[in-house]
Scaffold this active site. Structure first.
Site, PDB file in Angstrom:
ATOM      1  N   CYS A 117     -26.735 -10.835 -15.858  1.00  0.00           N
ATOM      2  CA  CYS A 117     -25.465 -10.106 -15.780  1.00  0.00           C
ATOM      3  C   CYS A 117     -24.797 -10.406 -14.426  1.00  0.00           C
ATOM      4  O   CYS A 117     -24.507 -11.554 -14.135  1.00  0.00           O
ATOM      5  CB  CYS A 117     -25.727  -8.630 -16.011  1.00  0.00           C
ATOM      6  SG  CYS A 117     -24.277  -7.592 -16.197  1.00  0.00           S
ATOM      7  N   ASP A 164     -20.883 -11.209 -27.046  1.00  0.00           N
ATOM      8  CA  ASP A 164     -20.791 -10.520 -25.760  1.00  0.00           C
ATOM      9  C   ASP A 164     -19.378  -9.986 -25.566  1.00  0.00           C
ATOM     10  O   ASP A 164     -18.426 -10.762 -25.414  1.00  0.00           O
ATOM     11  CB  ASP A 164     -21.150 -11.488 -24.634  1.00  0.00           C
ATOM     12  CG  ASP A 164     -21.380 -10.806 -23.296  1.00  0.00           C
ATOM     13  OD1 ASP A 164     -20.682  -9.813 -23.010  1.00  0.00           O
ATOM     14  OD2 ASP A 164     -22.247 -11.284 -22.531  1.00  0.00           O
ATOM     15  N   HIS A 193     -24.096  -8.763 -24.883  1.00  0.00           N
ATOM     16  CA  HIS A 193     -24.365  -8.753 -23.450  1.00  0.00           C
ATOM     17  C   HIS A 193     -25.693  -8.046 -23.183  1.00  0.00           C
ATOM     18  O   HIS A 193     -25.988  -7.010 -23.766  1.00  0.00           O
ATOM     19  CB  HIS A 193     -23.239  -8.028 -22.711  1.00  0.00           C
ATOM     20  CG  HIS A 193     -23.258  -8.252 -21.233  1.00  0.00           C
ATOM     21  ND1 HIS A 193     -22.908  -9.452 -20.668  1.00  0.00           N
ATOM     22  CD2 HIS A 193     -23.622  -7.437 -20.210  1.00  0.00           C
ATOM     23  CE1 HIS A 193     -23.018  -9.366 -19.355  1.00  0.00           C
ATOM     24  NE2 HIS A 193     -23.465  -8.160 -19.054  1.00  0.00           N
TER      25      HIS A 193
END
Length: 225
Positions: A117, A164, A193
């Site tokens: 991330c 995502d 995600h």
């Protein structure tokens, strides 16, 4: 398996970290860069998994510059709280903090970086700014597209999910156009995600297993193991 410790960045900032080492001789070092949720259970478990594979791993607490010892989970309230710190992120300072982790691990041998991330973006920045890295693995780094004009200085691998909501496929296509010739870029069908984190609702076991296996093969090759 691991233990907490302190790092000192080039600008004398002191930050916390988590380190895990293998039972035997180290095969090299890997800096693990956190999500916005701190050096939490998930990030520590990544370090532990790498140690079990023979690598020394350290996760710098890069949020220590503005909130000490922050870590949280993945409930809606916890996610909202973590996102509240996004405006405090200083990417240049974070590079220094990651570099401190790299320097700590250099006695272990070759050193690579892996990030998730926010940490996925940081892993890319590390690849473009920190000399001497063996490799970089970037998992769903949402800001990589903003830096894709800069070529990495080491072998670099990226992983994205095609579902995502934070990283549109148009961004991934831009990254492919700019860096596809010198980076390995993988997209996982149906993955959202954070798909590699088994503590998130978005966890995708199949995609996570494939991505992890690819990452480890990539690191092993780059580290000469």
């Amino acid at each position: 398996m691991g233990k907490p410790l302190s790092l000192t960045a080039a600008d004398a900032h002191k930050l916390g970290a988590y380190r895990a080492d293998p039972a035997g001789q180290s095969r090299g070092g890997v800096v693990v860069v956190q999500e916005i949720f701190g050096v939490n259970h998930h990030i520590r478990s990544v370090c532990d998994r790498l140690a079990a594979l023979g690598y020394s791993a350290v996760a710098p607490a890069v949020f220590d510059r503005f909130v000490r010892d922050f870590e949280t989970g993945y409930s809606p309230d916890e996610i909202a709280k973590a996102r509240g710190y996004l405006g405090s992120i200083d990417w240049d300072a974070m590079v220094r903090d990651v570099a401190a982790g790299v320097d700590l691990l250099r006695p272990s041998g070759k050193v690579s970086v892996i990030g998730f991330c926010m940490g996925g973006t940081m892993a890319y920045l590390a690849a473009t700014r920190i000399d001497g890295l063996a490799a970089s693995v970037c998992l769903y780094g949402g800001q990589i597209v903003k830096h894709a004009d800069t070529k990495p200085r080491c072998p670099t691998q990226m992983h994205f999910g095609d579902r995502d909501a934070s990283i549109p496929m148009s961004d991934v296509e831009i990254i492919k156009q700019k860096r596809g010739a010198d980076c390995d870029i993988y997209v996982y069908a149906g993955a959202q995600h954070g798909f590699c984190c088994d503590e998130r609702e978005s966890f995708n076991a199949e995609s996570a297993a494939i991505a992890w296996a690819r990452a480890i093969r990539f690191l092993d090759k780059a580290m000469g193991k």
